[in-house]
Scaffold this motif. Structure first.
Motif, PDB file in Angstrom:
ATOM      1  N   LEU A   1      -0.336  -7.160  22.261  1.00  0.00           N
ATOM      2  CA  LEU A   1      -1.301  -6.764  21.231  1.00  0.00           C
ATOM      3  C   LEU A   1      -2.338  -7.871  21.059  1.00  0.00           C
ATOM      4  O   LEU A   1      -1.986  -9.044  20.877  1.00  0.00           O
ATOM      5  CB  LEU A   1      -0.553  -6.521  19.916  1.00  0.00           C
ATOM      6  CG  LEU A   1      -1.360  -6.139  18.679  1.00  0.00           C
ATOM      7  CD1 LEU A   1      -2.124  -4.833  18.895  1.00  0.00           C
ATOM      8  CD2 LEU A   1      -0.431  -5.991  17.467  1.00  0.00           C
ATOM      9  N   LEU A   2      -3.609  -7.483  21.139  1.00  0.00           N
ATOM     10  CA  LEU A   2      -4.726  -8.428  21.043  1.00  0.00           C
ATOM     11  C   LEU A   2      -5.739  -7.916  20.032  1.00  0.00           C
ATOM     12  O   LEU A   2      -5.789  -6.719  19.756  1.00  0.00           O
ATOM     13  CB  LEU A   2      -5.485  -8.517  22.378  1.00  0.00           C
ATOM     14  CG  LEU A   2      -4.764  -8.795  23.664  1.00  0.00           C
ATOM     15  CD1 LEU A   2      -5.731  -8.578  24.820  1.00  0.00           C
ATOM     16  CD2 LEU A   2      -4.269 -10.216  23.651  1.00  0.00           C
ATOM     17  N   PRO A   3      -6.605  -8.821  19.544  1.00  0.00           N
ATOM     18  CA  PRO A   3      -7.760  -8.314  18.802  1.00  0.00           C
ATOM     19  C   PRO A   3      -8.621  -7.473  19.743  1.00  0.00           C
ATOM     20  O   PRO A   3      -8.597  -7.681  20.965  1.00  0.00           O
ATOM     21  CB  PRO A   3      -8.528  -9.596  18.407  1.00  0.00           C
ATOM     22  CG  PRO A   3      -7.622 -10.733  18.689  1.00  0.00           C
ATOM     23  CD  PRO A   3      -6.641 -10.279  19.726  1.00  0.00           C
ATOM     24  N   GLY A   4      -9.387  -6.547  19.187  1.00  0.00           N
ATOM     25  CA  GLY A   4     -10.360  -5.855  20.011  1.00  0.00           C
ATOM     26  C   GLY A   4     -11.230  -6.893  20.710  1.00  0.00           C
ATOM     27  O   GLY A   4     -11.660  -7.875  20.103  1.00  0.00           O
ATOM     28  N   LEU A   5     -11.452  -6.695  22.013  1.00  0.00           N
ATOM     29  CA  LEU A   5     -12.226  -7.677  22.787  1.00  0.00           C
ATOM     30  C   LEU A   5     -13.710  -7.555  22.440  1.00  0.00           C
ATOM     31  O   LEU A   5     -14.167  -6.506  21.978  1.00  0.00           O
ATOM     32  CB  LEU A   5     -11.980  -7.444  24.282  1.00  0.00           C
ATOM     33  CG  LEU A   5     -10.517  -7.678  24.688  1.00  0.00           C
ATOM     34  CD1 LEU A   5     -10.182  -6.934  25.978  1.00  0.00           C
ATOM     35  CD2 LEU A   5     -10.234  -9.165  24.820  1.00  0.00           C
TER      36      LEU A   5
ATOM     37  N   ARG B   1      -3.459   1.450  23.947  1.00  0.00           N
ATOM     38  CA  ARG B   1      -4.169   1.926  22.758  1.00  0.00           C
ATOM     39  C   ARG B   1      -5.352   1.032  22.467  1.00  0.00           C
ATOM     40  O   ARG B   1      -5.288  -0.178  22.663  1.00  0.00           O
ATOM     41  CB  ARG B   1      -3.282   1.898  21.502  1.00  0.00           C
ATOM     42  CG  ARG B   1      -2.118   2.842  21.513  1.00  0.00           C
ATOM     43  CD  ARG B   1      -1.307   2.720  20.221  1.00  0.00           C
ATOM     44  NE  ARG B   1      -0.045   3.415  20.374  1.00  0.00           N
ATOM     45  CZ  ARG B   1       0.109   4.730  20.214  1.00  0.00           C
ATOM     46  NH1 ARG B   1      -0.916   5.488  19.877  1.00  0.00           N
ATOM     47  NH2 ARG B   1       1.283   5.292  20.390  1.00  0.00           N
ATOM     48  N   VAL B   2      -6.403   1.648  21.966  1.00  0.00           N
ATOM     49  CA  VAL B   2      -7.518   0.906  21.393  1.00  0.00           C
ATOM     50  C   VAL B   2      -7.724   1.459  19.982  1.00  0.00           C
ATOM     51  O   VAL B   2      -7.851   2.675  19.801  1.00  0.00           O
ATOM     52  CB  VAL B   2      -8.820   1.082  22.208  1.00  0.00           C
ATOM     53  CG1 VAL B   2      -9.931   0.227  21.610  1.00  0.00           C
ATOM     54  CG2 VAL B   2      -8.599   0.755  23.679  1.00  0.00           C
ATOM     55  N   LEU B   3      -7.693   0.564  19.001  1.00  0.00           N
ATOM     56  CA  LEU B   3      -7.942   0.983  17.621  1.00  0.00           C
ATOM     57  C   LEU B   3      -9.230   0.329  17.133  1.00  0.00           C
ATOM     58  O   LEU B   3      -9.457  -0.867  17.365  1.00  0.00           O
ATOM     59  CB  LEU B   3      -6.792   0.579  16.687  1.00  0.00           C
ATOM     60  CG  LEU B   3      -5.624   1.565  16.536  1.00  0.00           C
ATOM     61  CD1 LEU B   3      -4.814   1.632  17.831  1.00  0.00           C
ATOM     62  CD2 LEU B   3      -4.724   1.176  15.362  1.00  0.00           C
ATOM     63  N   LYS B   4     -10.068   1.118  16.498  1.00  0.00           N
ATOM     64  CA  LYS B   4     -11.283   0.596  15.875  1.00  0.00           C
ATOM     65  C   LYS B   4     -11.218   0.976  14.408  1.00  0.00           C
ATOM     66  O   LYS B   4     -11.077   2.159  14.080  1.00  0.00           O
ATOM     67  CB  LYS B   4     -12.523   1.200  16.550  1.00  0.00           C
ATOM     68  CG  LYS B   4     -13.831   0.576  16.117  1.00  0.00           C
ATOM     69  CD  LYS B   4     -15.012   1.223  16.866  1.00  0.00           C
ATOM     70  CE  LYS B   4     -16.326   0.750  16.265  1.00  0.00           C
ATOM     71  NZ  LYS B   4     -17.452   1.614  16.669  1.00  0.00           N
ATOM     72  N   SER B   5     -11.277  -0.014  13.554  1.00  0.00           N
ATOM     73  CA  SER B   5     -11.137   0.198  12.105  1.00  0.00           C
ATOM     74  C   SER B   5      -9.899   1.035  11.795  1.00  0.00           C
ATOM     75  O   SER B   5      -9.936   1.957  10.968  1.00  0.00           O
ATOM     76  CB  SER B   5     -12.375   0.876  11.530  1.00  0.00           C
ATOM     77  OG  SER B   5     -13.480   0.016  11.628  1.00  0.00           O
ATOM     78  N   GLY B   6      -8.791   0.742  12.485  1.00  0.00           N
ATOM     79  CA  GLY B   6      -7.522   1.391  12.180  1.00  0.00           C
ATOM     80  C   GLY B   6      -7.334   2.764  12.795  1.00  0.00           C
ATOM     81  O   GLY B   6      -6.283   3.375  12.624  1.00  0.00           O
TER      82      GLY B   6
END
Ligand SMILES: [Zn+2]
Length: 423
Positions: free
Chosen positions: A61-65, A406-411
């Motif tokens: 799990l990483l921060p969005g790049l 998975r990619v999550l943007k603003s949850g």
């Protein structure tokens, strides 16, 4: 969509973007759009009521790049002239929408577009913000300010190319520079891009090739900052990097060759962030022959490659913060290869993966002007990416969309192969 919904993610490894070593068997808790808690799984609480649990024991799990050297409208050119012809402005704009979506699907939730034909980046940003197309949070530039007769003045004077459709706007003198920046401000840009030097990497001759006077460069940053905009410099050699830092640019893009004196100046001017773009040169070396990239230019890159790596390592060893940006979009380095930056840092520079990830997350967010992005921490927007496997072992997984779980943007899940979407 309810804003009090809970999502709890468990992952085999977690890197928070700060450069800290990965946390093994970690968890992260999201409420609504924001991260509320994170750490070793046993320490992250389980709220009562309805919680979406996402279990990824074999993923990182990483921060969005974040890509602080993005060009939404670049799509398959070989050589700079193909950025203006034969592809129409309209074709480039359609490609920009597709490329924005592609970057998000690769886990990039933030980008700084550093130059486009016409007003494509502003239009792309607005279409993303209005929910018309999927894409990362974008800060947009307009046409690149370039000197008359300089590196982006691509056509002989007898060719009459519609100035509104070009990649560059050519300027001479302080008054013209200020006027163009004010006009770009009026069109809604967030950032000004200035072609401070030519490409010394691909040129056959060496030279500082600074395309503007110091007065012109200072006028550009002053006008940008007075108008609430950031300013990015394309600068490759030590002289160009130094001129850009002294003029007050926020980002120094490429910085392909930096020496100790340049780094001294950077340390004294922490406002300027280096954005290295190694991946595109790696691609020229690896993929050049397959796309018809000119062999003399490729040979030049091969000859200079060790020097470029040495510059990055010099900055790293001295603790000078730097980001990495992709410059994706040409035929030789197409959209999708954004994370090649991370792979080169790990595989060729020997930098620990969490420090490579920092260059593509928290430091990249500073460079892109996306305050608060690029970090997993309580209170931050839940922009994050889950990539299959232990990233310390397989950083190459970031290059493959099929490895992005998975990619999550603003949850909210906006990409990835796992389709049990949060409820
Ligand atoms: Zn570029």
């Amino acid at each position: 969509m309810r804003d009090d919904r809970w999502t709890r993610i468990e992952a085999g490894w977690l890197m928070d973007g700060s450069g800290a070593p990965p946390i093994r068997d970690a968890a992260l808790l999201i409420q609504g759009r924001h991260i509320v808690e994170m750490g070793p799984a046993a320490s992250v609480h389980r709220p009562g009521g309805l919680v979406t649990e996402l279990l990824h024991p074999a993923a990182t799990l990483l921060p969005g790049l974040v890509d602080p050297h993005f060009h939404a409208g670049y799509n398959g050119h070989v050589g700079m002239t193909q950025l203006e012809w034969p592809a129409t402005l309209e074709y480039a704009a359609v490609c920009a929408g597709a490329n924005a979506a592609r970057s998000l699907s690769h886990g990039y939730t933030g980008v700084l577009d550093v130059g486009c034909r016409g007003q494509i980046a502003v239009a792309t940003r607005d279409a993303i913000d209005r929910g018309v197309i999927p894409g990362p949070t974008m800060r947009a530039s307009g046409q690149i300010l370039a000197s008359v007769g300089g590196p982006l003045d691509l056509w002989p004077p007898s060719f009459h190319v519609d100035p509104a459709t070009r990649l560059a706007v050519t300027v001479t003198g302080v008054d013209e520079i200020v006027s163009v920046i004010r006009r770009q401000r009026g069109t809604g840009v967030d950032n000004i891009k200035v072609m401070v030097t030519a490409s010394t990497v691909q040129a056959t001759e060496r030279g500082s090739s600074i395309a503007f006077t110091d007065d012109e460069l200072r006028a550009a940053t002053r006008a940008a900052h007075d108008n609430g905009l950031s300013a990015a410099a394309h600068a490759e050699g030590p002289e160009g990097v130094t001129a850009a830092v002294m003029a007050g640019f926020d980002t120094i893009q490429h910085a392909s060759f930096v020496d100790d004196r340049t780094l001294d100046i950077l340390e004294a001017h922490p406002r300027s962030t280096l954005v290295f773009t190694l991946g595109v040169y790696r691609s020229i070396i690896d993929r050049g022959p397959s796309v018809g990239y000119p062999e003399p230019a490729r040979a030049h890159v091969i000859a200079r490659w060790p020097e470029m790596l040495a510059g990055v390592l010099r900055a790293y060893d001295r603790g000078v913060p730097f980001a990495v940006g992709s410059d994706c979009g040409g035929a030789v380095h197409p959209h999708g290869l954004y994370a090649q930056e991370i792979v080169v840092l790990v595989r060729e520079c020997g930098i620990p993966v969490e420090h490579a990830v920092r260059a593509a997350t928290s430091t990249a967010a500073i460079a892109a002007g996306l305050d608060g992005a690029g970090r997993l921490q309580p209170g931050a927007l839940a922009d994050l990416v889950l990539v299959n496997g232990d990233l310390s072992v397989d950083p190459e997984h970031l290059l493959s969309r099929t490895q992005i779980e998975r990619v999550l943007k603003s949850g909210v899940q906006v990409g990835g192969t796992s389709n049990d979407r949060p409820v």
